[in-house]
Design an enzyme around this catalytic site. Structure first.
Site, PDB file in Angstrom:
ATOM      1  CG  HIS A 133       7.769  -8.754   8.560  1.00 21.63           C
ATOM      2  ND1 HIS A 133       7.044  -9.402   9.625  1.00 21.63           N
ATOM      3  CD2 HIS A 133       6.959  -7.915   8.024  1.00 21.63           C
ATOM      4  CE1 HIS A 133       6.095  -8.297   9.874  1.00 21.63           C
ATOM      5  NE2 HIS A 133       5.849  -7.654   8.860  1.00 21.63           N
ATOM      6  CG  ASP A 146       7.690 -14.145   5.036  1.00 19.29           C
ATOM      7  OD1 ASP A 146       6.518 -13.973   4.266  1.00 19.29           O
ATOM      8  OD2 ASP A 146       8.084 -13.139   5.860  1.00 19.29           O
ATOM      9  CD  GLN A 151       5.367  -7.383   1.024  1.00 20.36           C
ATOM     10  OE1 GLN A 151       4.600  -7.020   0.442  1.00 20.36           O
ATOM     11  NE2 GLN A 151       4.733  -6.685   2.463  1.00 20.36           N
ATOM     12  CE  LYS A 172       1.930  -8.349   4.297  1.00 21.61           C
ATOM     13  NZ  LYS A 172       1.809  -7.182   4.901  1.00 21.61           N
ATOM     14  CB  CYS A 224       7.229  -5.452  10.982  1.00 21.85           C
ATOM     15  SG  CYS A 224       6.072  -4.642  11.650  1.00 21.85           S
TER      16      CYS A 224
HETATM   17  N1  7TS Z   1       6.316 -11.073   6.127  1.00 18.31           N
HETATM   18  C1  7TS Z   1       6.488 -10.471   5.223  1.00 18.31           C
HETATM   19  C2  7TS Z   1       7.548 -10.334   4.305  1.00 18.31           C
HETATM   20  C3  7TS Z   1       5.660  -9.128   5.366  1.00 18.31           C
HETATM   21  O1  7TS Z   1       5.828  -8.233   4.531  1.00 18.31           O
HETATM   22  C4  7TS Z   1       4.422  -9.060   6.486  1.00 18.31           C
HETATM   23  C5  7TS Z   1       3.735  -7.955   6.628  1.00 18.31           C
HETATM   24  C6  7TS Z   1       4.548 -10.326   7.047  1.00 18.31           C
HETATM   25  C7  7TS Z   1       5.350 -11.444   7.032  1.00 18.31           C
HETATM   26  C8  7TS Z   1       3.421 -10.248   8.127  1.00 18.31           C
HETATM   27  O2  7TS Z   1       2.259 -10.589   7.517  1.00 18.31           O
HETATM   28  P1  7TS Z   1       0.808 -10.691   8.475  1.00 18.31           P
HETATM   29  O3  7TS Z   1      -0.312 -10.580   7.358  1.00 18.31           O
HETATM   30  O4  7TS Z   1       0.914 -11.694   9.231  1.00 18.31           O
HETATM   31  O5  7TS Z   1       0.774  -9.280   9.164  1.00 18.31           O
HETATM   32  N2  7TS Z   1       4.203  -6.828   6.200  1.00 18.31           N
HETATM   33  C9  7TS Z   1       3.611  -5.521   6.453  1.00 18.31           C
HETATM   34  C10 7TS Z   1       4.308  -4.368   5.830  1.00 18.31           C
HETATM   35  O6  7TS Z   1       5.300  -4.148   5.220  1.00 18.31           O
HETATM   36  N3  7TS Z   1       3.787  -3.271   6.369  1.00 18.31           N
HETATM   37  O7  7TS Z   1       2.608  -3.769   7.387  1.00 18.31           O
HETATM   38  C11 7TS Z   1       2.543  -4.883   7.335  1.00 18.31           C
END
Ligand code: 7TS
Length: 426
Positions: free
Chosen positions: A143, A220, A223, A246, A384
């Protein structure tokens, strides 16, 4: 056609799997008030959980209760409300610690989300030690949150970003990794689960190699944490990051786990109140872990909501969640594969409940728009993860991502809505 001809057998499977153990999906769905609504006159089928999950009533109630009864600033007042707020906030830290099996609450830093956690490590851990020519190693399925912070720190220090390639199925190439990691590698930063493809990366194997070469590892886990049991001590990674929104919790909240020995050595990232012990114009001393990394008034209700979300997940059970979501993934993969002109992007044998796909001749954004008119919420775009799109030479995908509260019927509705999309636009 194929999908229709296979549907009856899948119906039988549905009945069997809707009751994994004592799991009653209808009762579970009643815990999530947002799910019981109509969108454009159709029942909502929420299949965008990888972007953000929904919240059960217990999380909403925990946050409301806090604001109705206990709110004050933390770590400051001797008055009762401040003490209650502090207890709830620090209690939440211990709930998180237990959930990911960290040794100590000193290792649990509350941040805004995965993005902020990775930026913190890039700036506070990596930046002070990187020399020109040093290397940061990531993979081709990351990501943007696990790419751009490293690019920034490379620009700041003259370090170089190296990328482990991925296979057509969407797996991280382990043989290539073994040739890329070396004496100049100062950090390995890997996704546990790909948000765009669903691939579960066998991080244990990668961590073992990094450990042998004394290369620190950041995972990371945005997910991964919502969908399976994560044990940071068993993984033996140095940093592990995830986002509350999430995993049924509030937005604006996330966690950086770091090994205490490393966090102790790292300088604070942001300065301000709460992260200090004493301040004078000549010398300021910093607070202990974890507060050294939590400058300013924190997201108190966020931590309380996250703890409530974890309690909910634990009540259902992470093993059970993983099993149910696997059933949903298998069913969705089977039914979607049967649709003519549909190609699944990301076919690794071990996946989380994410199905990315393209439909011949139809732009994913149009799919998303038509599906919305049928009440089916999916995400479309590059997720992303633009380098992943570039790898597959596509601009975007449509992505259905499931949570344990989804049903097989909702997947049937996704399939039917895609049939409809093809009739309208194909
Ligand atoms: N890493 C992964 C693997 C992610 O899926 C996401 C967000 C992030 C980092 C960033 O997370 P945040 O909470 O700091 O924004 N993924 C997604 C997505 O798949 N669709 O919208 C956000």
């Amino acid at each position: 056609m194929n999908a229709q001809s296979t549907a009856p057998t899948r119906t039988a499977t549905r009945a069997a799997t809707a009751s994994v153990g004592d799991f009653d999906v209808t009762a579970v769905r009643r815990d999530f008030p947002i799910l019981a609504q109509q969108i454009h006159g159709k029942p909502l089928a929420y299949l965008d959980n990888a972007a953000s999950s929904q919240r059960p009533q217990s999380v909403i109630d925990a946050i409301s209760h806090y604001y109705e009864h206990d709110h004050a600033n933390v770590h400051r007042g001797v008055h009762t409300l401040s003490q209650r707020a502090t207890d709830a906030y620090e209690g939440a830290r211990d709930v998180v610690r237990r959930f990911i099996h960290a040794k100590d609450t000193k290792e649990i830093i509350f941040v805004r989300g995965t993005t902020e956690a990775i930026n913190l490590v890039a700036q506070s851990f990596a930046r002070p030690q990187l020399q020109p020519g040093d290397e940061i190693l990531i993979s081709g399925l990351e990501h943007h949150a696990n790419i751009v912070p490293w690019q920034l720190v490379c620009e700041q220090t003259g370090a170089v970003l190296k990328v482990i390639p991925i296979s057509n199925a969407g797996e991280v190439d382990f043989a290539a990794f073994e040739t890329l990691i070396g004496p100049r590698t100062k950090l390995l930063a890997l996704a546990h689960v790909s948000n765009a493809l669903g691939t579960v990366v066998p991080i244990e194997k990668f961590i073992a190699v990094a450990r042998r070469l004394s290369v620190p590892v950041l995972i990371d886990g945005a997910q991964a944490v919502p969908h399976a049991k994560v044990d940071v001590q068993a993984l033996d990674c140095d940093f592990y990051c995830f986002s509350s929104h999430k995993m049924l919790g509030p937005t604006g909240m996330g966690v950086l786990y770091g090994k205490q020995s490393l966090l102790e050595r790292m300088p604070p990232w942001q300065g301000g109140g709460d992260m200090i012990l004493t301040v004078s114009f000549t010398k300021t001393t910093y607070n202990q872990l974890p507060w050294k990394f939590e400058a300013g008034t924190p997201h108190i209700s966020g931590a309380i909501g996250l703890a409530a979300a974890i309690r909910y997940l634990e009540r259902i059970g992470m093993e059970r969640i993983a099993r149910i979501e696997h059933e949903l993934l298998e069913y969705a993969t089977h039914q979607l594969s049967a649709l003519p002109g549909l190609r699944i992007i990301g076919t690794a044998p071990h996946k989380a409940a994410v199905v990315s796909f393209v439909l011949d001749g139809i732009h994913p954004h149009d799919i998303g728009t038509i599906l919305d008119t049928e009440g089916v919420a999916i995400r479309t775009g590059h997720h992303c993860a633009m380098p992943v799109m570039e790898f597959y030479r596509i601009p975007a995908t449509a992505r259905a991502s499931m949570s344990f509260y989804n049903t097989f019927e909702e997947i049937d509705r996704l399939v039917a809505a895609l049939e409809h999309t093809r009739q309208v636009l194909g």
